[in-house]
Scaffold this active site. Structure first.
Site, mmCIF file in Angstrom:
data_model
loop_
_atom_site.group_PDB
_atom_site.id
_atom_site.type_symbol
_atom_site.label_atom_id
_atom_site.label_comp_id
_atom_site.label_asym_id
_atom_site.label_seq_id
_atom_site.Cartn_x
_atom_site.Cartn_y
_atom_site.Cartn_z
ATOM 1 N N ALA A 273 0.849 -1.184 0.000
ATOM 2 C CA ALA A 273 0.000 0.000 0.000
ATOM 3 C C ALA A 273 0.888 1.239 0.000
ATOM 4 O O ALA A 273 2.075 1.140 0.294
ATOM 5 C CB ALA A 273 -0.891 0.018 1.242
ATOM 6 N N MET A 274 0.305 2.382 -0.335
ATOM 7 C CA MET A 274 1.085 3.615 -0.399
ATOM 8 C C MET A 274 0.268 4.774 0.153
ATOM 9 O O MET A 274 -0.860 5.009 -0.261
ATOM 10 C CB MET A 274 1.495 3.880 -1.854
ATOM 11 C CG MET A 274 2.216 5.191 -2.067
ATOM 12 S SD MET A 274 3.803 5.219 -1.180
ATOM 13 C CE MET A 274 3.920 6.961 -0.771
ATOM 14 N N GLU A 275 0.895 5.509 1.074
ATOM 15 C CA GLU A 275 0.188 6.506 1.883
ATOM 16 C C GLU A 275 -0.023 7.861 1.221
ATOM 17 O O GLU A 275 -0.140 8.869 1.927
ATOM 18 C CB GLU A 275 0.983 6.717 3.170
ATOM 19 C CG GLU A 275 2.343 7.441 3.009
ATOM 20 C CD GLU A 275 3.543 6.519 2.823
ATOM 21 O OE1 GLU A 275 3.338 5.379 2.363
ATOM 22 O OE2 GLU A 275 4.666 6.943 3.127
ATOM 23 N N ASN A 276 -0.111 7.966 -0.112
ATOM 24 C CA ASN A 276 -0.313 9.259 -0.768
ATOM 25 C C ASN A 276 -1.295 10.112 0.034
ATOM 26 O O ASN A 276 -2.327 9.619 0.476
ATOM 27 C CB ASN A 276 -0.897 9.064 -2.171
ATOM 28 C CG ASN A 276 -0.151 8.024 -2.954
ATOM 29 O OD1 ASN A 276 1.042 8.141 -3.140
ATOM 30 N ND2 ASN A 276 -0.845 6.974 -3.361
ATOM 31 N N HIS A 308 -1.502 1.405 9.275
ATOM 32 C CA HIS A 308 -0.144 1.835 8.931
ATOM 33 C C HIS A 308 -0.179 3.048 7.988
ATOM 34 O O HIS A 308 0.484 4.061 8.229
ATOM 35 C CB HIS A 308 0.599 0.657 8.299
ATOM 36 C CG HIS A 308 1.971 0.974 7.801
ATOM 37 N ND1 HIS A 308 3.110 0.486 8.409
ATOM 38 C CD2 HIS A 308 2.407 1.718 6.752
ATOM 39 C CE1 HIS A 308 4.173 0.917 7.750
ATOM 40 N NE2 HIS A 308 3.770 1.667 6.733
ATOM 41 N N GLU A 309 -0.964 2.938 6.936
ATOM 42 C CA GLU A 309 -0.978 4.032 5.950
ATOM 43 C C GLU A 309 -1.593 5.305 6.538
ATOM 44 O O GLU A 309 -1.162 6.409 6.226
ATOM 45 C CB GLU A 309 -1.725 3.622 4.673
ATOM 46 C CG GLU A 309 -1.176 2.371 3.967
ATOM 47 C CD GLU A 309 0.333 2.356 3.799
ATOM 48 O OE1 GLU A 309 0.931 3.442 3.695
ATOM 49 O OE2 GLU A 309 0.915 1.245 3.780
ATOM 50 N N GLU A 331 8.726 4.729 8.316
ATOM 51 C CA GLU A 331 8.263 3.346 8.246
ATOM 52 C C GLU A 331 8.289 2.632 9.596
ATOM 53 O O GLU A 331 7.371 1.897 9.933
ATOM 54 C CB GLU A 331 9.067 2.569 7.201
ATOM 55 C CG GLU A 331 8.908 3.115 5.770
ATOM 56 C CD GLU A 331 7.456 3.207 5.302
ATOM 57 O OE1 GLU A 331 6.573 2.634 5.952
ATOM 58 O OE2 GLU A 331 7.229 3.874 4.271
HETATM 59 N N1 BES Z 1 5.474 3.853 2.081
HETATM 60 C C1 BES Z 1 5.224 2.469 1.952
HETATM 61 C C2 BES Z 1 5.056 2.013 0.527
HETATM 62 C C3 BES Z 1 6.329 1.790 -0.234
HETATM 63 C C4 BES Z 1 7.085 0.672 -0.001
HETATM 64 C C5 BES Z 1 6.756 2.682 -1.183
HETATM 65 C C6 BES Z 1 8.247 0.465 -0.707
HETATM 66 C C7 BES Z 1 7.905 2.486 -1.882
HETATM 67 C C8 BES Z 1 8.673 1.364 -1.650
HETATM 68 C C9 BES Z 1 3.950 2.082 2.702
HETATM 69 O O1 BES Z 1 3.609 2.919 3.746
HETATM 70 C C10 BES Z 1 4.218 0.749 3.317
HETATM 71 O O2 BES Z 1 5.005 0.681 4.217
HETATM 72 N N2 BES Z 1 3.587 -0.301 2.814
HETATM 73 C C11 BES Z 1 3.829 -1.637 3.290
HETATM 74 C C12 BES Z 1 2.661 -2.175 4.039
HETATM 75 C C13 BES Z 1 2.775 -1.902 5.496
HETATM 76 C C14 BES Z 1 1.544 -2.328 6.233
HETATM 77 C C15 BES Z 1 3.972 -2.564 6.133
HETATM 78 C C16 BES Z 1 4.104 -2.495 2.084
HETATM 79 O O3 BES Z 1 3.925 -2.003 0.980
HETATM 80 O O4 BES Z 1 4.489 -3.630 2.254
HETATM 81 ZN ZN ZN Z 2 4.786 2.706 5.419
#
Ligand code: BES
Ligand code: ZN
Length: 877
Positions: A273-276, A308-309, A331
């Site tokens: 997922a991505m927190e845009n 998380h997001e 993160e």
């Molecule tokens: N900011 C990340 C998404 C991301 C991950 C962007 C890698 C670029 C590269 C997002 O907030 C995130 O951490 N997503 C996790 C899920 C989370 C519940 C641990 C993911 O994508 O696994």
């Molecule tokens: Zn994250």
């Protein structure tokens, strides 16, 4: 011009303040056109403007700079050059641009790519027709693939976005729509201007969607967008989101900044997922929940990912890391606080015990010499992808938890709230967080935490009792068994024979001795005798391991059997023992004896780790002591029998979420260890399921286990189960079901069938985001998988080479090996097929192979192992 190349950061003579961005995607031709006008503050007179751009085409005459003076003056660049390696666009002007305000206007064109980054296309079906949607994924450094910009987290600006799209489509961005104009087949949509934010959080999605909607108590409009016809599957995430936004508003003492929050499921999505800001994008499996066909584990995944997001909307979006070195602030913190939110919403999930899965993964990676500090130097955009790893997320979250329990929950929360206030709409570094906590607590937080974030690794604390004296000493723990040089300030917590008798102190030196009587003073009134246990790292809140002397170890094992300890402590004792065994500081004989003490364990997290450890031992035993392998399997079957009988195959009315999750894991383990009854029962139920997909005999929580079980018996010449499973894959439109199947297909024992399943992963029937799930190969599949990886390397490089998913392939295929020869072979292959973006992962995987190989040799020298495992295999309880 050339002197702008090879720099890690952009020069700072022009500071972006506001972007006016217009995009026109063409979903059929997979191209887009765009224009951007950036308000700049020129802070140093300059002939050059340097910003980021990649894979965009910019014509010389499509660039202008307007000096906002009276009268205004328009400059045209004399040179416009895009440096592909550095991903920068350099504009040279004959005339020096003076200090002051100006507007840089650029028109550009690009391709809606299929690489799941930048501005990309994702495929879906609508009424049986194939369609594309347009989606952005900018983190860490791919906004530059969509529009020219200052693509660094510290360059925050306001964004005013406009989209030109086909009139029938839903078009979303970070902010709400202010105006929409329809003109023929097209419409133009204008969005409200955003508060200042980093480029990596800008987002756009264009496609066909349904949604469900709700709002928070203070009026934030929340929507979950899904595939047309599946809006119901968004309801659970919607509920979690509304509750979580309210909770974080209180926790951070700051309201959510934007007027709306959209969350949307994207069929092709590289991360989870991505927190845009205001438009959070998800994989379908991390957002959608189907009452009928999703499992308890899927539900938990949705809740934790949403939490998380949404945590990032404060920690990350409102207050942003100054540079990628501080990625862990984003993160690690979001990971930690997502547990806090989930615990408050679903206390029965015992999520803080489950948090130990995060810690142990952090400890595993950080036990490698090839680990890296939490605060890691980043010199090139290419290096950023690889640090979205267990150090930034899991070790990051774990050291935050350690600090919170040291400072106390209230003090921690108050200090965080003041950190958020102080850095709102701005950027922060790790030291800024420590400063806020130091101010709030009066403790030397910076000094304490620096030892955890600026050096890699962690300590193992040795403890022994010696004649009424307790001796503590620390040294760096390495899974290889080597002694590292590191040294930490370790918050030690310790309990004596009861959770009421406890002490805390900071271990600052290499070793320290304490007189038991003096140490405990009035706490201990009598000598509790040989049965009294001592447990360090109470409830496993510290990021370190503990090694006890022999007598303390025996007392703890006894306490485990008697179920006197908390689940977290039972987890810790087992997990540390396993790690010490792998590092050859403890024998496998003693580890399996300890494991036997967990037979009547009922806690989900503890049992789940016991299963993971059993698989690992099964794997290593096959290499080290093949003659004993059947005894090992029988031992594991014996070990999990108690739980298998307690849980059965069918859900019990009103049973807990945790038992529902556990059942699948236990059955799956029994299947892999070859338990006949489990295999037969799975077959029967699978047959019923094939004729009735809604049969009560195969509820979602045991499907994966059943698939794994039926695949145990499938071979190339008897492919029926495999083909049936593929049929289910093709017929379902639920991503979670597809994922379960992909994760089971390679668990057959027949190398030929495994190869077939691996090849299937690269077919057009599997989205490239999902192929890596298919690498869960059985032991018999290890060599096949390696051969397959080499054969398909060019293809994999082409498909995944530009993202972080490629690292998962390397890790999954390489790290299970357990011989020095294999390590060498792998090294040689990659020496002739170098790839900078997997460099770190490859080194780590190779180190793991060597650790396994050493472990194999160690096990082979254990003389008492055979008798021990034989006795345990057939022990009667
Ligand atoms: N900011 C990340 C998404 C991301 C991950 C962007 C890698 C670029 C590269 C997002 O907030 C995130 O951490 N997503 C996790 C899920 C989370 C519940 C641990 C993911 O994508 O696994
Ligand atoms: Zn994250």
């Amino acid at each position: 011009m050339d002197h702008f190349k090879g720099q890690p950061r952009l020069p700072t003579f022009a500071v972006p303040k506001r972007y006016d961005l217009r995009l026109k995607p063409d979903l059929d031709a997979c191209r887009f056109a765009g224009s951007v006008a950036v308000n700049l503050d020129i802070v140093d007179p300059t002939n050059f403007i340097v910003l980021n751009a990649a894979e965009l085409s910019v014509q010389n005459d499509a660039v202008s700079f307007t000096i906002l003076d009276t009268p205004t003056k328009v400059l045209k660049p004399s040179r416009v050059e895009l440096f592909a390696d550095d991903e920068i666009l350099v504009l040279e002007f004959q005339e020096k641009i003076p200090v002051g305000l100006g507007v840089l206007a650029i028109q550009f064109e690009g391709i809606l790519n299929d690489k799941m980054k930048g501005f990309y296309r994702s495929a879906y079906e609508y009424n049986g027709e194939k369609k594309n949607m347009a989606v952005t994924q900018f983190e860490p450094a791919d906004a530059r693939r969509c529009f020219p910009c200052w693509d660094e987290p510290a360059c925050k600006a306001a964004f005013k976005i406009t989209l030109d799209v086909p009139r029938e489509l839903v078009a979303l961005s970070n902010m709400p729509v202010v105006q929409e104009n329809k003109d023929g087949n097209l419409k133009t949509v204008w969005y409200q201007e955003s508060p200042i934010m980093s480029t990596y959080l800008v987002a756009v999605v264009v496609g066909l969607f349904d949604y469900v909607e709700d709002h928070t108590s203070d009026g934030v409009k929340v929507r979950v967008y899904c595939q047309v016809g599946k809006a119901n599957q968004g309801k659970f995430a919607l509920h979690v989101a509304v509750k979580t936004l309210e909770l974080f508003k209180d926790y951070f003492a700051t309201p959510y900044l934007l007027p709306k929050l959209d969350m949307i499921a994207i069929p092709d999505f590289a991360a989870g997922a991505m927190e845009n800001y205001g438009l959070v994008t998800y994989r379908e499996t991390a957002l959608l929940y189907d009452d009928q066909h999703s499992a308890a584990a899927n539900k938990q995944r949705v809740a934790t990912v949403v939490a998380h997001e949404l945590a990032h909307q404060w920690f990350g979006n409102l207050v942003t890391m100054e540079w990628w070195t501080h990625l862990w602030l984003n993160e690690g913190f979001a990971t930690w606080v997502s547990y806090l939110a989930t615990d408050s919403l679903f206390p029965e999930w015992k999520i803080w015990t489950q948090f130990l899965d995060e810690s142990t993964e952090g400890l595993k990676l950080d036990g490698l010499a090839e680990s890296h500090p939490i605060e890691v130097e980043i010199n090139h955009a290419q290096e950023i992808d690889e640090i979205f790893d267990a150090i930034s997320y899991r070790k990051g979250a774990s050291v935050i938890r350690m600090l919170q329990s040291y400072l106390g929950a209230d003090c921690f929360q108050r200090s965080l709230a003041s950190y958020i206030k102080k850095h709102t709409c701005s950027n922060a570094k790790t030291e800024d967080l420590w400063a806020a906590l130091e101010e709030g607590s009066g403790e030397p937080v910076n000094k304490l935490m620096t030892s955890w974030t600026k050096q890699k690794g962690y300590p193992v604390v040795f403890v022994k009792v010696n004649d009424q004296k307790l001796e503590f000493s620390q040294s760096q723990f390495l899974s290889s068994g080597a002694q590292g040089e590191g040294h930490w300030i370790v918050p030690i917590t310790i309990c004596f024979g009861s959770y009421d008798v406890h002490k805390n102190f900071l271990l600052q030196t290499k070793s320290e001795t304490r007189d038991v009587k003096e140490f405990l003073g009035s706490l201990i009134t009598e000598d509790k005798g040989a049965n009294s246990w001592i447990k360090l790292n109470v409830d496993q809140t510290g990021f370190y391991r503990v090694k006890y002397d022999e007598s303390l170890t025996a007392r703890l094992r006894h306490a485990v059997e008697k179920q006197i300890l908390t689940a977290s402590d039972r987890f810790g004792i087992l997990d540390d023992s396993f790690a010490l065994c792998m590092a050859r500081q403890e024998s496998l004989t003693s580890l399996i004896n300890l494991m036997a003490a967990y037979r009547e364990e009922t806690d989900y997290t503890v049992l789940s780790n016991l299963i993971t450890i059993s698989h690992k031992i099964n794997h290593i035993a096959a290499d080290a002591v093949p003659d004993l392998l059947d005894y090992f399997k029988q031992f594991f079957i014996n070990l999990f029998q108690y739980s298998a009988e307690r849980l059965g195959w069918d859900p019990k009315p009103g049973e807990s979420h945790l038992d529902a999750m556990l059942r699948g894991e236990i059955l799956s383990a029994l299947a892999v260890f070859g338990h006949d009854f489990t295999l037969n029962e799975a077959n029967k139920r699978f047959q019923t399921f094939l004729v009735d997909r809604n049969t009560v005999l195969l509820p979602p929580d045991i499907r994966k286990a059943t698939y794994v079980a039926v695949m145990q018996q499938a071979t190339k010449s008897n492919q029926l189960a495999y083909d049936s499973l593929l049929k289910v894959y093709r017929e379902t439109d639920l991503s979670q079901e597809k994922t379960r199947i992909l994760g089971s297909l390679a668990s057959s024992h027949d190398p030929d069938l495994i190869l077939e399943s691996l090849n299937f992963m690269l077919s057009s029937e599997v989205r490239s985001q999902d192929a890596v799930f298919g690498l869960a190969v059985s032991r018999e599949g290890q060599d096949v998988a390696w051969a397959w990886l080499k054969t398909n390397w060019e293809h994999l490089k082409k498909t995944y080479g530009s993202g972080f998913l490629i690292t998962r392939f390397v890790k999954a295929v390489v790290s299970p090996f357990a011989s020095f020869e294999k390590a060498k072979e792998v090294e040689e292959f990659f020496a002739t097929h170098p790839m900078p973006s997997i460099a770190r992962t490859l080194k780590q995987s190779l180190e793991r192979v060597n650790i396994n190989a050493n472990w194999v040799q160690g096990i082979q020298k254990e003389t008492s192992l055979a008798d021990a495992v034989k006795e345990l295999a057939y022990r009667k309880y």
